[in-house]
Design an enzyme around this catalytic site. Structure first.
Site: not given
Lengths: 283, 283, 283, 283
Positions: B201, B226-229
């Site tokens: 994030g 999925d953010l940064d995943a």
């Protein structure tokens, strides 16, 4: 190693601290062999560590402390002076895994780590022979899942009895109760087998394998009531690849764990680690 | 660089895959100059990458694909064959920070990265002159907070128009909408300025400073919803100390970011990265 | 960056140096924001670097120097005081390879490196456009094998004309004549593409490949008359394997070269590097 | 660990090697769990290592060797097949320093290293108790400066008597005579406490301190008649600073030495190291 007094200071930052301290020592012929300073720009707090050649001063530790107390009061210092000839009393706690314990014992045995190790405590009897070969008493304090309180009462009694000032959790794998965390704040060092804050808690290598990271790590930190969230002393990592299964990570990680723990313990023993809230200054 | 065909394979593991593929190529005089295999013990899936000297085969890419299709069907393979002489079409996206963009452009300009860069897209006009010096078209697509949809429609149109097969987010700092993540699955590479999964994030260096970590890092990964995943391609870290303020971390981190991104992009361009669920095999 | 005076000192070690200097500054209200000390146990020489907030002192640089001269004389100090607001004048010299030059120019352009770059000198015209894009004059001074003297006379003239205090050989690839090495002692920084003292001289990556090393490196050092033997400022390495041919080493090494050079130059610009015979203290 | 046969091959490169070997194994139902290849572009030599699940083959090691010999002859291969269930016989040799020996013994004791250690030989009696605690015979073979021949005759006799196939010089600190180097070519592993080829010979840390390097290292290599010049298996480095005196380098270097030696030994035990002239392929 020549004998030195190690002075550590933390106080509100202002003009004249270094000069005042320097003047104090030079006024008594004190020879400073090591000096580190840090001014935190956010908290406006000042941190310092000095090593003064003991034989250069005309008085001993007690007198030094008594005289320095005046300056300390003037600048509102948190401060400590330790004598390098008075080794810390370090109790090691382990479980079944031997890599961190062997490493620390060997460093102590070969005189790389300057401390006393009055005893080793473990919740298993597995490592007794290893410890006793080093001439160190081994206490097997079993852990009863239904009565953890009893385990920790005995641990606490042993720590008190041996007048330990430092406890090192060398892969001890049990969570200390809050009252012990508070009582020994800044005195209990743990090694966690992940690059915190990633993978706190149980089975960090499994978590790492699940996430597909390309580096795994270890973190040496002071224990607080918040699990794996205390002030970090040191960390390191090692590269892995898709070829490494969880059991390879466990094996590779052991080398990082023991190196990071040994570095952290060494820094602690030499009074290089100053607490700053939930962070550390490591001189 | 000699011309090679790069074959990548992923299929259920069983006896005879390597032999069958080896036989196919040797039967046609195909000279294998690079070969990598990986058998995943958990999923029982097999991964392979071969580079075959193009001139050693008696037919071209189309014929090679057509003939290989039989084997692929027999072993239920996900497979690709790329010609090293047909460079990937890579669109770079950036914001205002230039370090990753300059680094990638320089590697391309000095022929270290073998790809075409049909254009650069940015939500700011700041880096236009830099990009245009390299002879690459620069598209300024402003971002209106109240109408992000319009921004991404234009981005998508530019990507389609230039027939890009790879998009590199070189510190682009905006979150791609889910439909683009899905459409370009495994084709959009991002650099995140932390050692994921820590500090996903916003403002990861501030998070790192807050936590008092002793190493900071960067992570190159494929973008998913999925953010940064998404699947991690590469990561690295750099040591910091209590002396380093957030602005120092930002500066030191830039070097890690650009190195990790460049390595990840290079691996992607050479077809070294195979997806395996949310993880990667990087040969 | 707040404005500071950077004081560096080297003198025979004895009791009272820190105190005397600290007293001097605190007596004038001088706020020390950074302080480093080192006592060399072999040579019994003392080294120090202090940063004093400029605005905390009641006088300017000239007055500061004049007043400090007394203490300096008393302790027989080699000393310098620089004003962080007076950037060093740094001339970059390059040949055809652009990676180190681009890296330094970008760090300067993005305000990461605090210095002026009055010009770039090269024995080839290759990098002119790149340099001029940054708004920096480019001097092409050809090298005639039969008349190297003429080349270096022109180089020297340009350095003098631009009042440079630092010259950075960013893969310049030519050996400076002894008279220039002497004249600019401690002011000329070179990057050598090996982990010195291994593989000094020509074609270090070929030497490394021949020897079969598993790590390659780069060394940033001050230039002296002895080829590749001057005081080392910084070094680093990168892992290679049997898979890496000489051309891969060249490519991988470039990243190490530019990082090590940038770190060394930064330390030099911030007056962090103190000479100690043929070694350096890097605070 | 499941039981595997480890096949290593080195032969002139040509089309069809992989296919032929693959076909051989798949024809017998052989399940390849690990495969590595390397084609050396300079020497045109091909190197390969395969691990085949033992239980997937319908015959044992002897039969496997006998059948494979045909292929080996056809391709003019240097080749070996080892059974992972038949551990190598590794004799450790040490002097007085314990760090490498303790490390290897602990890895063996905790089943991280898969080998037998029939005995430890030392020219001093210092480490007897440590070795014997592990249940391993310890031979003290004193070194008479005037009669080194006698020392090495006894060493050779012990090595022969214990049918050792590997000798690890864990900081043994004596130079093996040429006839032993030749006799055990590719079987004697040494750890040298420098980043070779820098600082070969005696007192490498003193040499490093003298030169003022910023990283120190260690090198694991096969012993040849040329002192510290044999094929390198692995190397690593650690950062030092002007603060580190020779005794600090010695301490810090120990950690690098033991890690590099352990990695090199592990690679050797798993048949991952193939000789290529004076270099190694490490799969």
């Amino acid at each position: 190693m020549e004998r030195v007094y190690r002075l550590t200071i933390s106080c509100p930052d202002r003009v004249g601290i270094v000069a005042r301290v320097g003047q104090f020592f030079s006024g008594h012929g004190g020879w400073i062999v090591e000096a580190n300073h840090y001014s935190d720009p956010v908290s406006n707090r000042f941190f310092m560590r000095h090593c003064i050649r003991a034989e250069s001063l005309p008085f001993g530790l007690a007198e030094l402390k008594s005289r320095f107390a005046e300056i300390a009061a003037e600048f509102d210092m948190d401060w400590h002076i330790n004598d390098s000839d008075q080794p810390k009393q370090v109790i090691l706690m382990a479980s079944k895994d031997s890599h961190c314990l062997v490493d620390l014992l060997h460093r102590w045995h070969s005189k790389e780590l300057h401390c006393d190790i009055p005893c080793v405590i473990s919740n298993h009897d597995t490592l007794r022979s290893l410890v006793e070969w080093h001439g160190i008493p081994f206490f097997h304090v079993p852990m009863d899942k239904d009565n953890k309180g009893e385990h920790f009462r005995r641990v606490n009694a042993i720590v008190e009895e041996h007048k330990a000032d430092t406890v090192v959790l060398a892969r001890y794998m049990q969570i200390l109760p809050p009252e012990l965390c508070q009582k020994y704040h800044g005195q209990v060092i743990n090694i966690h087998h992940s690059f915190l804050p990633s993978f706190a808690g149980a089975r960090p290598y499994h978590q790492a394998a699940e996430r597909g990271v390309k580096l795994i790590g270890a973190t040496c930190h002071y224990v607080t009531q918040d699990l794996d969230a205390g002030p970090i002393i040191d960390q390191d990592v090692i590269r892995i690849s898709h070829n490494d299964r969880v059991e390879d990570m466990v094996r590779l990680g052991k080398d990082v764990e023991k190196m990071v723990l040994a570095r952290g313990v060494r820094s602690h023993l030499e009074d290089r680690v100053l607490l700053h809230g939930n962070k550390t200054i490591v001189f």
